[in-house]
Design an enzyme around this catalytic site. Structure first.
Site, PDB file in Angstrom:
ATOM      1  N   TRP A 102     -14.337  -0.510  23.561  1.00 55.98           N
ATOM      2  CA  TRP A 102     -14.598  -0.990  24.915  1.00 55.98           C
ATOM      3  C   TRP A 102     -15.168  -2.401  24.905  1.00 55.98           C
ATOM      4  O   TRP A 102     -14.840  -3.216  25.776  1.00 55.98           O
ATOM      5  CB  TRP A 102     -15.506  -0.013  25.661  1.00 55.98           C
ATOM      6  CG  TRP A 102     -14.827   1.312  25.819  1.00 55.98           C
ATOM      7  CD1 TRP A 102     -15.112   2.477  25.174  1.00 55.98           C
ATOM      8  CD2 TRP A 102     -13.672   1.584  26.635  1.00 55.98           C
ATOM      9  NE1 TRP A 102     -14.219   3.463  25.545  1.00 55.98           N
ATOM     10  CE2 TRP A 102     -13.332   2.945  26.440  1.00 55.98           C
ATOM     11  CE3 TRP A 102     -12.906   0.810  27.517  1.00 55.98           C
ATOM     12  CZ2 TRP A 102     -12.258   3.554  27.087  1.00 55.98           C
ATOM     13  CZ3 TRP A 102     -11.836   1.418  28.165  1.00 55.98           C
ATOM     14  CH2 TRP A 102     -11.520   2.774  27.948  1.00 55.98           C
ATOM     15  N   ASP A 172     -22.636  -2.677  29.397  1.00 61.50           N
ATOM     16  CA  ASP A 172     -21.765  -1.595  29.859  1.00 61.50           C
ATOM     17  C   ASP A 172     -22.426  -0.295  29.416  1.00 61.50           C
ATOM     18  O   ASP A 172     -22.472   0.014  28.229  1.00 61.50           O
ATOM     19  CB  ASP A 172     -20.380  -1.749  29.229  1.00 61.50           C
ATOM     20  CG  ASP A 172     -19.435  -0.596  29.560  1.00 61.50           C
ATOM     21  OD1 ASP A 172     -19.850   0.357  30.252  1.00 61.50           O
ATOM     22  OD2 ASP A 172     -18.284  -0.639  29.089  1.00 61.50           O
ATOM     23  N   LYS A 196     -18.985   9.927  33.295  1.00 62.91           N
ATOM     24  CA  LYS A 196     -19.616  10.529  32.117  1.00 62.91           C
ATOM     25  C   LYS A 196     -20.883  11.289  32.541  1.00 62.91           C
ATOM     26  O   LYS A 196     -20.962  12.501  32.421  1.00 62.91           O
ATOM     27  CB  LYS A 196     -19.993   9.473  31.085  1.00 62.91           C
ATOM     28  CG  LYS A 196     -18.957   8.393  30.854  1.00 62.91           C
ATOM     29  CD  LYS A 196     -17.791   8.854  30.024  1.00 62.91           C
ATOM     30  CE  LYS A 196     -16.911   7.666  29.655  1.00 62.91           C
ATOM     31  NZ  LYS A 196     -15.774   8.027  28.828  1.00 62.91           N
TER      32      LYS A 196
END
Length: 360
Positions: A102, A172, A196
């Site tokens: 990511w 992030d 999540k």
């Protein structure tokens, strides 16, 4: 109904109490005779949900008054572009710490917009670790320093964040926000896709320090400006109202559990159950992440051979374990133990790991 133990990496488990509450209110929210999905986002009933979600986030994460909480769309992936579009101006450098897929995707987007720099990387050891804070490199003209707090694919997590003063630290936190205590004022921006720990997919939370909203963004399309959403309390256009409704219910649930501090201790205990099964297996289970970098959210491991991996996953599926397949980048197995995954599920997985090893 057959018992299911949901270890999906995302979208992931939601608290059963939240799902049941949503079910009860699905067709008649707050005595409106309508679902929250049918309400106008300008109605007082929906605006109450919207504001309550923002207020709950501020309370649960101890967010200082000089930060704005934005409820956006596009997932964390859109943030990869929004951030450099607003801050990566000519003469500035986007400094990225690479700890997994990511963060690599984030810098890929930034390279389309301006100059970038890799201030630290764990790529050389297959992303098994987190770079030492003292080894990180900076530039005096950094526009920002960006990191990914938890790496779902490789199972690593920052357990301490760098303190920097020359530029905003941007994180992030899609896969570990709300899972542990956090010093928000260490960061300029924190962003997280909800799917999540916060709720369902469809809404993204951005926590933005107010001085960063003062930047000249006249060159940025309206919908990609943080200022647009801050000025409109995240109601500039139609928001993902049902996702925000469920987000609010999840935040209520976190409060009912006793807050982030309680969840942090529970998450540590859940992860320890599975890591102990790995560590006590005499090498039968091999964790991908180095011990000091292990994630409490995503536990990655392999068995002695690919045949063992396949047999383990097949039997686990028959027993009701869902989402244990590792990402193709790492292979093997991955157990995602987000907030809503109960302790019982982790105990059951530990017991299965031990029994599978005994008969293999």
């Amino acid at each position: 109904m057959v018992a299911v133990y949901n270890f999906n990496a995302g979208p992931s488990a939601l608290p059963k109490e939240v799902l049941e509450r949503a079910q009860q209110e699905l067709t008649n929210f707050s005595n409106t005779g309508m679902s929250v999905m049918e309400l106008s986002h300008r109605s007082k009933e929906y605006e109450a949900v919207h504001q309550e979600a923002i207020d709950h986030l501020k309370e649960l994460l101890n967010i200082p008054d000089n930060y704005q909480i934005l409820l956006l769309q596009g997932g964390a992936s859109l943030q990869f572009a929004m951030i450099p579009l607003q801050f990566l101006l000519e003469g500035k450098i986007g400094n990225y710490i690479l700890t997994g897929s990511w963060s690599e995707k984030a810098i890929k987007e930034a390279k389309l917009i301006g100059e970038t720099f890799i201030g630290g990387s764990a790529k050389e050891n297959q992303f098994r670790s987190i770079p030492d804070i003292q080894s990180l490199q900076y530039n005096e003209n950094d526009a920002y320093v960006h990191l990914t707090s938890n790496n779902t694919i490789f199972g690593t997590q920052w357990h301490e964040f760098p303190t920097i003063t020359h530029a905003p630290l941007i994180a992030d936190m899609s896969s570990d926000i709300l899972s542990r205590s956090l010093n928000v004022d260490q960061f300029g921006i924190i962003y997280a896709g909800a799917q999540k720990n916060l709720g369902p997919s469809g809404v993204t939370v951005a926590i933005v320090r107010e001085d960063l909203l003062e930047a000249d963004v006249s060159h940025v399309p309206t919908m990609l400006q943080y200022k647009t959403h801050s000025n409109a309390n995240s109601l500039y256009n139609t928001p993902p109202s049902f996702s925000i409704y469920v987000l609010n219910q999840v935040l209520r649930w976190v409060k009912e559990q006793g807050g982030v501090e309680i969840l942090e201790k529970r998450n540590e205990a859940k992860a320890k159950l599975i890591y102990d099964a790995i560590d006590e297996s005499n090498g039968f289970y091999r964790g991908h992440a180095e011990e000091e970098a292990r994630s409490n959210m995503n536990i990655t491991f392999n068995l002695p051979s690919e045949e063992h991996n396949k047999a383990f996953l097949a039997e686990a599926k028959e027993l009701g374990f869902v989402g244990l397949n590792g990402h193709r980048s790492v292979g093997g197995c991955r157990a995602s133990t987000y907030n809503a995954v109960p302790v019982e599920a982790c105990e059951k997985l530990r017991d299965f790991m031990k029994s599978f090893q005994e008969k293999s």
